[in-house]
Motif scaffolding. Structure first.
Motif, mmCIF file in Angstrom:
data_model
loop_
_atom_site.group_PDB
_atom_site.id
_atom_site.type_symbol
_atom_site.label_atom_id
_atom_site.label_comp_id
_atom_site.label_asym_id
_atom_site.label_seq_id
_atom_site.Cartn_x
_atom_site.Cartn_y
_atom_site.Cartn_z
ATOM 1 N N LYS A 32 -19.065 -33.980 43.083
ATOM 2 C CA LYS A 32 -19.124 -33.732 44.533
ATOM 3 C C LYS A 32 -20.341 -34.390 45.171
ATOM 4 O O LYS A 32 -20.636 -34.143 46.343
ATOM 5 N N LYS B 47 -30.743 -15.752 36.702
ATOM 6 C CA LYS B 47 -29.724 -16.056 37.711
ATOM 7 C C LYS B 47 -30.134 -15.755 39.141
ATOM 8 O O LYS B 47 -29.495 -16.227 40.072
ATOM 9 N N GLU B 48 -31.215 -14.986 39.310
ATOM 10 C CA GLU B 48 -31.695 -14.779 40.682
ATOM 11 C C GLU B 48 -32.346 -16.058 41.226
ATOM 12 O O GLU B 48 -32.520 -16.219 42.426
ATOM 13 N N ILE B 49 -32.751 -16.936 40.327
ATOM 14 C CA ILE B 49 -33.516 -18.123 40.730
ATOM 15 C C ILE B 49 -32.668 -19.391 40.689
ATOM 16 O O ILE B 49 -32.787 -20.260 41.541
ATOM 17 N N ARG C 19 -23.499 -33.970 44.331
ATOM 18 C CA ARG C 19 -24.731 -33.173 44.303
ATOM 19 C C ARG C 19 -25.626 -33.641 43.179
ATOM 20 O O ARG C 19 -25.138 -33.966 42.090
ATOM 21 N N PRO D 116 -27.006 -20.573 35.968
ATOM 22 C CA PRO D 116 -27.114 -20.841 34.529
ATOM 23 C C PRO D 116 -26.510 -22.207 34.222
ATOM 24 O O PRO D 116 -25.650 -22.682 34.963
ATOM 25 N N ARG E 154 -19.373 -26.998 35.064
ATOM 26 C CA ARG E 154 -19.764 -26.780 36.457
ATOM 27 C C ARG E 154 -20.748 -27.869 36.910
ATOM 28 O O ARG E 154 -20.680 -28.362 38.037
ATOM 29 N N HIS F 238 -20.343 -30.410 40.082
ATOM 30 C CA HIS F 238 -21.370 -30.657 41.112
ATOM 31 C C HIS F 238 -21.620 -32.157 41.251
ATOM 32 O O HIS F 238 -21.699 -32.689 42.358
#
Ligand code: GTP
Length: 236
Positions: free
Chosen positions: A123, A106-108, A125, A111, A116, A120
């Motif tokens: 929208k 999740k730092e990169i 994306r 998930p 979700r 996206h």
């Protein structure tokens, strides 16, 4: 410019597509070209999901001695590198992009969360699905089929080095014949190596057409999506 009959597509890129002439690593000029082509779709209002392979970084199964699961996990990590590179190139062009990883890091990247991802897309994306399906023994082609089914993409745009599906390797045989259309069963029965059988079966069971085209010329992603030009369509 032709209209795109699809509202939501899944673009499958091989890792090698990112490598350019070197055949290895990431050529950022090539990544920019691919991003420019994806932008053409986004500008037409098409929702774009993308799955990218890893062959430009890691060809696990060709290495001797390593067990398959470990080699596949290394490949999944390599897809994340490609996904971030493509995200960077897309964002350079002002295209909002989210990377969702099947393996949590999740730092990169976010998930993978299906609902979700769909938000996206709605929208506008681009969503790049990284780390394949998160499972060894499955290819990124299968991940593309799986995610396409999950996000209800209307087709898979399968970018290849050759401009469609042939009865034998056109790079080796001058008399190779290209198929304009195929059904899923023919692909399996004729042993055509366009996608692995798991991916083909998943597309067949979920009625997802596969549009095979070559990524060798600018504009081909849009042309494949609009039906202006493509190599082979695999459908029921
Ligand atoms: P909306 O909810 O539609 O506004 O979507 P959003 O993606 O802009 O919202 P969010 O606030 O969740 O994300 C803002 C930024 O953080 C985006 O670039 C996301 O990709 C990123 N982000 C969100 N969740 C994670 C995560 O778990 N890990 C990482 N690395 N980035 C995340």
């Amino acid at each position: 410019m032709s209209e795109c009959k699809y509202k939501r597509v899944m673009l499958k890129l091989s890792g090698e597509a990112m490598a350019g002439k070197n055949g290895f690593g990431i050529d950022f000029e090539v990544a920019k070209r691919i991003a420019t082509e994806i932008k053409e779709l986004v500008d037409m209002g098409v929702q774009v999901g993308a799955v990218i392979g890893a062959g430009n970084i890691w060809r696990g199964r060709e290495g001797g001695g390593m067990d398959r699961a470990t080699a596949d996990y290394m490949g999944m990590l390599a897809t994340c590198i490609n996904a971030l590179a493509l995200q960077n190139s897309l964002e350079d062009l002002g295209i909002e992009t989210r990377v969702q990883s099947a393996i949590e890091m999740k730092e990169i990247a976010e998930p993978y969360i299906r609902r979700r991802a769909i938000r996206h897309l709605e929208k506008g994306r681009v969503v790049i699905f990284a780390a394949g399906s998160g499972n060894p023994y499955f290819t990124t082609d299968t991940a593309a089929a799986l995610r396409a089914a999950e996000i209800e993409a209307e087709c898979i745009l399968l970018a290849k080095k050759v401009d469609g599906v042939y009865d034998k390797d056109p790079n080796k045989f001058d008399d190779a014949i290209k198929f304009d259309t195929l059904d899923y069963k023919q692909v399996i029965e004729l042993g055509l190596t366009v996608m692995d059988s798991t991916a083909i079966t998943l597309c067949m069971d979920n009625d997802i057409p596969i549009i095979v085209f070559a990524l060798d010329e600018a504009g081909n992603i849009r042309k494949a999506a609009t039906g202006e030009e493509y190599g082979t369509i695999i459908d029921n």
